[in-house]
Motif scaffolding. Sequence first.
Motif: not given
Length: 408
Positions: A243-261
Amino acid sequence: MNKTILPRLSTMMFLQFFVWGAWYVTIGNYMTAHGMADLTHWPYTVNPIAAIIAPFFLGMIADRYFATERVLGVLHLLGAAIMFYVPQTTDNPTLFITMLLAYNLCYMPTLGLTNSLAFHNIQDQERQFPVVRVFGTIGWIAAGLFISYVLIYFVTDRLPDTTPLPLYTTAFSSVLLGLYSFTLPHTPPPAKGEKTSLRSILGIDAYHYLKSKSFIVFLISSFLISIPLAAYYNFAPIFVNYTGFERPAATMSLGQVSEVVFMLLMPLFFVRLGVKKMLLLGMGAWVLRYAFFAFSAPDGVFWMVITGVLLHGICYDFFFVTGQVYVDKKSTAKIRGQAQGFLVFITYGVGMLIGAQIAGEVYNSFLGTAEALTPSQWNNFWLIPCAFAGTIMLFFGLLFKDKVDKKQ
């Protein structure tokens, strides 16, 4: 309780999931870049195969003969040695996948070991375990950010995900965790001196003590929900890259950011909602996640993709972490290790194994001889796990009736 216990256990969890996150999210893009696009489901197949074997190892060795922290250290050091060699086998897909299997045979038992070690050394599971476990999520986030924002300086015209660097990152961090494990609190084998049997190794003895209608419904739901989870781990990074995200690994880590919350909020949710509602909310988030992916595919809608990734926090915390606490609360000290191992067996093992193969077959049926799926094919692909997760949610909601919800 020693005041240093929680920081030490938290560091263990951080490293445990940094190791996993460094390769697990990026391996699909790495294989695609090296001519193995039609084989990307195999790492997500050998991983659950190792999870199926893990209870045998835990039951025969870790629970009976050696201290938990020592077994943890040896397994991570051995896994590091194997992972250092994995990139050398890229030109041989069969050997490449075989080496990943060997690595996972070392890693997957450590998931149960870290959980049982943490539960053994804390006093309040509901309040303290989420605090310890959240550092595992932070470790996974750190791995994604490290790959996207640090390793980028070691490559020129391509993504770090497509290079061996994440695999070497896994190996180096495994060495660090292996050595650190020997400094963890001494946790003696819980079943030392007891007779070894197939029933106890598989967790059947633990099931005998835990069985009830609601617990059986929980186990069936845990197994079934792990099937569509395989599609997320395997193909969401590829979809995000598409879908065009330049940094897929960092983008996927957003799921873990919400995990922390949501992990930090879990003690509050336990009191307000109880187990059943938390598990239902977790499964409902799975349905929404796949729906967002499906409907974002035709036009690459940015906010839908990001929201789908961010929902992973509720998906994981409210189902898997809640499930781990639920199983521990139902267990006794004698069967705690077996019970946690059995949960890993049916979720990360059998469920993910079946899910990886199904997701791989479905993906390849859409892919055919093309290099990538079309927008409409991505839409149809994500609707399948969406419908599956919705069916499981209805099954669980109708049949799970645990009388101790509010005390969990």
